[in-house]
Write an enzyme that holds these catalytic residues in place. Structure first.
Site, PDB file in Angstrom:
ATOM      1  N   SER A  35       0.849  -1.198   0.000  1.00 25.95           N
ATOM      2  CA  SER A  35       0.000   0.000   0.000  1.00 25.95           C
ATOM      3  C   SER A  35       0.876   1.237   0.000  1.00 25.95           C
ATOM      4  CB  SER A  35      -0.906   0.018   1.233  1.00 25.95           C
ATOM      5  OG  SER A  35      -0.200   0.496   2.369  1.00 25.95           O
ATOM      6  N   ASP A  36       0.352   2.353  -0.442  1.00 19.36           N
ATOM      7  CA  ASP A  36       1.076   3.613  -0.270  1.00 19.36           C
ATOM      8  C   ASP A  36       0.884   4.086   1.169  1.00 19.36           C
ATOM      9  OD1 ASP A  36       2.576   5.888  -0.763  1.00 19.36           O
ATOM     10  OD2 ASP A  36       1.531   6.403  -2.605  1.00 19.36           O
ATOM     11  N   HIS A  37       1.598   5.130   1.512  1.00 15.90           N
ATOM     12  CA  HIS A  37       1.656   5.633   2.888  1.00 15.90           C
ATOM     13  C   HIS A  37       0.258   6.009   3.406  1.00 15.90           C
ATOM     14  CE1 HIS A  37       2.916   8.124   6.288  1.00 15.90           C
ATOM     15  NE2 HIS A  37       4.144   7.668   6.128  1.00 15.90           N
ATOM     16  N   GLY A  38      -0.222   5.271   4.407  1.00 21.48           N
ATOM     17  CA  GLY A  38      -1.492   5.604   5.045  1.00 21.48           C
ATOM     18  C   GLY A  38      -2.720   5.259   4.232  1.00 21.48           C
ATOM     19  N   ALA A  39      -2.569   4.510   3.132  1.00 21.71           N
ATOM     20  CA  ALA A  39      -3.692   4.281   2.221  1.00 21.71           C
ATOM     21  C   ALA A  39      -4.825   3.496   2.859  1.00 21.71           C
ATOM     22  CB  ALA A  39      -3.198   3.551   0.973  1.00 21.71           C
TER      23      ALA A  39
END
Length: 758
Positions: free
Chosen positions: A279-283
């Site tokens: 996942s991307d950051h905080g997704a």
């Protein structure tokens, strides 16, 4: 007899290779199966957590969680002895599973190369490969083993801040750059000590956000996705990228991190990807804001069911996944599968045999950031290859090294800005500014006079925005008229004026979308005043996106796009300004006349009423207040010399089983050594769905001496003619095709062949 023996020996060698691969695969499976059988649910979930050490996650807490088997990877730590400490603690965890150690290495690690848009402007596979090789070598020397690159998002909206990280508007050029990054970073084997695992990103369509606004939505037909926007991701995966980072945006109404169709049906089932999905950051937290999850626990359920393996900056996996398994909402088999992807990657990297690969706890900060660890020569070569000559009236360039020069502008002496966004572990103090490069190059440094000229902008809010992210750009408190007067006075005494204008690197960054992509008013006023002196005016742009430059283009005697060129940027600019290097860069994106034309890109579809159609009056596809065409087209770039290009086809007919050879003849008709990028475009004239007016399918570079002739050969293959038809079948249809060969996308140099129905 000899031929038979050779074939037999080849068969034995090939069979042995297959047997070895099968044996290794079986050994890996047994190893992973055994490891999974020993792990608790909590330890399995731990492998799915990617953590960044910081204010909310102090080192001591991180070390304890690593030892408990609750963290599988670390990102954003690039110094010793922290990295070694963390890997040491991982080997004290219940199953002694080593960590992934990651960092964003977008266009260099300690040596900073041009931003990706500049790398793409080289149109040079060797230059792209050099960036990837050096980046991986430097990163692995610091103990890192995975990076969140390459970014291969197609982008046709320069308002988006992350255009600077892209390779531009074209699927083929972007695919080639992404493929090369994967191959040269990962090497032939992940167990190579210089191998850096790539995570192609952002899957998918991040560059197509509506309105060019960061984190906005995307909505696109399946045909356009598969025909254009998904192509570079597929190319990077086919090249062997072992990880994929997922986009933060929604795709056709479903956030990418929750999109089962995207992450499982397309990525896993259709494309046969067997690596790690990150996942991307905080997704995962953001799925609640997207409105597809009711609370954090529900967000975890949605993400894991969609196909996410690793949660970046994880807040919720450890908290909720074991609970979801206990409740039967998520199966243990799902956790095992995600964990297996991570463990297989670590196994293939050789981390179980050599967990401390390239780590050195005795490597101090000063040594890590020392100048002698940089690859300055390689950086300079790629940087000067990236520069695009946009205008050169009356051969103002190159400049004599004996000339009196006025260097002006808020970016002329900025060490931070020349590095560009996402400049990794690069140190601004080690960068060469344009002013420094010019002074190094001239015969007498005293002949160079510098004036700041104007602040980047008169908008105080912009500076507050830049400083919010520590992306500082110099601000001069003097009145604007005083600064301009000083610049004008120095310009009047000079033989030539070079104005360095554009954007601060923080203006072309993540979360730096713009509705107005023209130069700020303060810089426009400066350029107008410099033009009024009557001195030859060279405008050197520093920018991370296409800008609207119609007024500046008219004012300039010469214009260069220098992007943000990195550590050796100033020296590279000087090489071009003084003719030590003949510019050869080509634009990877179209530059609009004005923001109202966006999106403007070369490979658009035709319409039923193309502009210029006779007997239609004004009822054609056009603006009444602007040209349709961009100010600078895709693939455009001038040289200090001139080239003639013509070409022939080996045949005017083609079948499914044949090929057509395109032979391009190039002549340097000028008086300087130069490099030309010859570009090959195709057009499917009539098909079951409307096809682009041109599509790039090949490019090659050739360097020729004055009046020297050379030849480049391209091969048109059947698969190059395929597209997704009205039934979403990937086919080539019989009919006529136009072939274009030239120096940019506007070339009219055309020939035609027919694909036969047999």
């Amino acid at each position: 007899m000899i031929k038979k023996i050779t074939v037999f020996l080849f068969f034995i060698a090939f069979s042995g290779s297959l047997l070895a691969q099968q044996t290794n695969s079986e050994e890996k499976k047994r190893f992973i199966d055994d490891l999974l059988s020993k792990m608790t649910i909590k330890e399995k979930v731990g492998q799915l957590r990617l953590i960044s050490v910081g204010d909310n996650q102090p080192l001591n807490k991180t070390l304890d969680e690593i030892e408990a088997g609750e963290i599988g990877g670390i990102f954003n730590t690039i110094v010793e002895p922290d990295l070694s400490q963390m890997q040491d603690r991982a080997l004290k965890s219940p199953n002694k599973i080593p960590l992934l150690l990651g960092f964003d290495i977008i266009h260099g690690h300690r040596t900073i190369f041009p931003i990706n848009l500049g790398i793409a402007a080289t149109w040079d596979r060797n230059a792209i490969a050099k960036v990837a090789e050096v980046s991986a070598d430097e990163a692995t020397s610091d103990g890192l083993n995975i990076t969140w690159a390459p970014m291969v998002d197609i982008t046709r909206d320069p308002r988006w801040g992350r255009v600077s990280e892209s390779f531009g508007e074209d699927p083929y050029l972007t695919s080639e750059a992404g493929r090369i990054f994967v191959e040269k970073m990962q090497k032939q084997s992940l167990s190579d000590k210089k191998s850096l695992v790539t995570s192609v990103k952002h899957f998918a369509l991040y560059g197509a956000v509506e309105g060019g606004r960061e984190y906005n939505s995307t909505d696109m037909s399946e045909r356009k996705m598969f025909q254009e926007y998904l192509v570079p991701y597929k190319a990077a995966i086919d090249a062997g990228s072992r990880a994929v980072m997922v986009s933060l945006v929604s795709v056709n109404g479903i956030p990418a991190a929750a999109n089962h169709w995207l992450l499982t049906e397309v990525l896993r089932d259709m494309w046969h990807f067997n690596g790690v999905v990150v996942s991307d950051h905080g997704a995962i937290r953001e799925l609640i804001n997207h409105g597809v999850a009711s609370d954090p626990k529900d967000a975890v359920r949605v993400a894991i069911n969609a196909g996410i393996d690793i949660s970046m900056n994880d807040e919720y996996f450890l908290q909720f996944l074991p609970e979801l398994v206990k409740e039967g909402v998520v199966t243990e088999a799902q956790i095992d599968q995600a964990c297996r992807h991570v463990l297989e990657l670590k196994y293939d990297m050789g981390l179980f045999d050599d967990p401390h690969r390239n780590l050195d706890p005795n490597l101090d900060i000063d040594t890590m950031f020392a100048d002698n660890r940089l690859h300055r020569q390689e950086a300079r070569e790629v940087a000067r290859r990236s520069i695009v000559l946009l205008k050169n009236n009356n051969n103002v360039l190159p400049i004599s090294k004996n000339a009196k020069i006025a260097v002006v502008g808020p970016l002329a002496d900025s060490k931070r800005d020349i590095l560009g966004s996402w400049s990794a572990a690069g140190r601004a103090s080690l960068a060469v500014t344009p002013l420094e490069g010019i002074k190094h190059a001239v015969n007498n440094a005293q002949s160079v006079n510098y004036a700041f000229g104007a602040n980047l902008s008169n908008d105080a809010n912009l500076y507050r925005f830049l400083n919010l992210y520590a992306q500082t750009t110099k601000f001069d408190n003097r009145p604007a008229d005083k600064m301009i007067a000083e610049a004008v006075a120095k310009a009047k005494k000079a033989d030539v004026v070079i104005a360095f204008v554009g954007e601060a690197q923080g203006m072309a960054h993540e979360s730096s979308s713009r509705t107005d992509i023209s130069l700020p008013a303060s810089q426009k006023q400066l350029i107008k005043a410099l033009k009024a002196t009557g001195k030859p005016l060279v405008i050197a742009l520093m920018n991370g996106r296409p800008l609207t430059l119609t007024e500046e283009y008219a004012q300039a005697d010469a214009m260069l796009d220098t992007w943000y060129l990195g550590t050796e940027g100033g020296n590279a600019i000087a090489d071009v300004l003084f003719g030590d290097y003949n510019p050869s860069g080509k634009l990877p994106m179209s530059f609009p006349h004005n923001v109202g034309q966006i999106p403007v890109y070369y490979s658009h579809l035709n319409t039923g009423r193309p502009r210029g159609t006779e007997n239609m009056g004004k009822y054609t596809t056009s603006y009444f207040d602007s040209p349709n065409e961009p100010l600078f087209p895709f693939g455009f770039g001038l040289s200090y010399t001139d080239f003639n290009i013509d070409f022939v086809l080996s045949s005017t007919e083609m079948t499914k089983d044949s090929e057509i050879v395109v032979t391009a003849n190039i002549e340097n008709v000028g008086d300087k050594l130069g490099t030309q990028t010859v570009q090959l475009y195709l057009q499917d004239i009539t098909a079951s769905v409307s096809r682009p007016v041109k599509q790039l399918v090949g490019f090659e570079n050739i360097t020729l001496k004055p009046h020297e002739k050379g030849q480049i050969k391209f091969v048109i293959k059947y698969d190059m003619l395929k597209f997704w038809n009205d039934k979403m079948q990937y086919v080539a249809e019989p009919g006529k095709f136009n072939v274009f060969v030239g120096s940019d996308s506007t070339t009219h140099n055309k020939k035609t062949f027919t694909l036969l129905d047999k």
